[in-house]
Scaffold this motif. Sequence first.
Motif, PDB file in Angstrom:
ATOM      1  N   PRO A  61     -30.049 -27.637 -42.961  1.00 49.62           N
ATOM      2  CA  PRO A  61     -29.015 -27.162 -43.884  1.00 49.62           C
ATOM      3  C   PRO A  61     -28.946 -28.041 -45.131  1.00 49.62           C
ATOM      4  O   PRO A  61     -29.345 -29.204 -45.112  1.00 49.62           O
ATOM      5  N   SER A  62     -28.454 -27.463 -46.181  1.00 52.81           N
ATOM      6  CA  SER A  62     -28.218 -28.220 -47.416  1.00 52.81           C
ATOM      7  C   SER A  62     -26.814 -28.829 -47.368  1.00 52.81           C
ATOM      8  O   SER A  62     -25.999 -28.503 -46.499  1.00 52.81           O
ATOM      9  N   ILE A  63     -26.532 -29.670 -48.323  1.00 56.84           N
ATOM     10  CA  ILE A  63     -25.182 -30.226 -48.459  1.00 56.84           C
ATOM     11  C   ILE A  63     -24.186 -29.076 -48.605  1.00 56.84           C
ATOM     12  O   ILE A  63     -23.133 -29.067 -47.965  1.00 56.84           O
ATOM     13  N   ALA A  64     -24.540 -28.102 -49.419  1.00 53.66           N
ATOM     14  CA  ALA A  64     -23.659 -26.942 -49.635  1.00 53.66           C
ATOM     15  C   ALA A  64     -23.434 -26.168 -48.340  1.00 53.66           C
ATOM     16  O   ALA A  64     -22.319 -25.701 -48.085  1.00 53.66           O
ATOM     17  N   ASP A  65     -24.478 -26.038 -47.526  1.00 50.72           N
ATOM     18  CA  ASP A  65     -24.320 -25.352 -46.231  1.00 50.72           C
ATOM     19  C   ASP A  65     -23.302 -26.074 -45.355  1.00 50.72           C
ATOM     20  O   ASP A  65     -22.462 -25.438 -44.713  1.00 50.72           O
ATOM     21  N   VAL A  66     -23.401 -27.393 -45.313  1.00 49.04           N
ATOM     22  CA  VAL A  66     -22.470 -28.180 -44.489  1.00 49.04           C
ATOM     23  C   VAL A  66     -21.052 -28.002 -45.005  1.00 49.04           C
ATOM     24  O   VAL A  66     -20.112 -27.762 -44.232  1.00 49.04           O
ATOM     25  N   ARG A  67     -20.863 -28.097 -46.316  1.00 46.96           N
ATOM     26  CA  ARG A  67     -19.518 -27.952 -46.894  1.00 46.96           C
ATOM     27  C   ARG A  67     -18.971 -26.540 -46.666  1.00 46.96           C
ATOM     28  O   ARG A  67     -17.778 -26.366 -46.406  1.00 46.96           O
ATOM     29  N   GLU A  68     -19.836 -25.547 -46.764  1.00 48.37           N
ATOM     30  CA  GLU A  68     -19.412 -24.161 -46.540  1.00 48.37           C
ATOM     31  C   GLU A  68     -18.963 -23.956 -45.088  1.00 48.37           C
ATOM     32  O   GLU A  68     -17.925 -23.347 -44.824  1.00 48.37           O
ATOM     33  N   GLN A  69     -19.744 -24.466 -44.152  1.00 49.32           N
ATOM     34  CA  GLN A  69     -19.377 -24.349 -42.735  1.00 49.32           C
ATOM     35  C   GLN A  69     -18.090 -25.115 -42.469  1.00 49.32           C
ATOM     36  O   GLN A  69     -17.202 -24.638 -41.772  1.00 49.32           O
ATOM     37  N   TYR A  70     -17.987 -26.302 -43.023  1.00 49.72           N
ATOM     38  CA  TYR A  70     -16.784 -27.133 -42.878  1.00 49.72           C
ATOM     39  C   TYR A  70     -15.548 -26.386 -43.382  1.00 49.72           C
ATOM     40  O   TYR A  70     -14.497 -26.409 -42.750  1.00 49.72           O
TER      41      TYR A  70
END
Length: 90
Positions: A61-70
């Motif tokens: 995952p990208s940083i954005a993916d992690v933030r989106e899931q979070y």
Amino acid sequence: MSILNNEEFFKIANKLKAAYPRQAISDKSTYDLWFECLQDLDAKWANAAVIDLIKTSKYCPSIADVREQYATYDKRTEQERYIEEKHLQR
């Protein structure tokens, strides 16, 4: 809320490296960027986001993916609190 510190992020980075050995955080500059971009997150929920992404994604995952899931956890919690407050006011 426990803000993500370097020790907690190190654990998350190691999980990503284990799940995606050829794609994950591989050098100090990448590590530093990821930490800078995620350090404002709650450690417990950031870890949960990474685990859920590992379970469902073939690619790192990208940083954005992690933030989106979070963010899905934060919204859900906020909605639940709102519903509880409305229910208690009745």
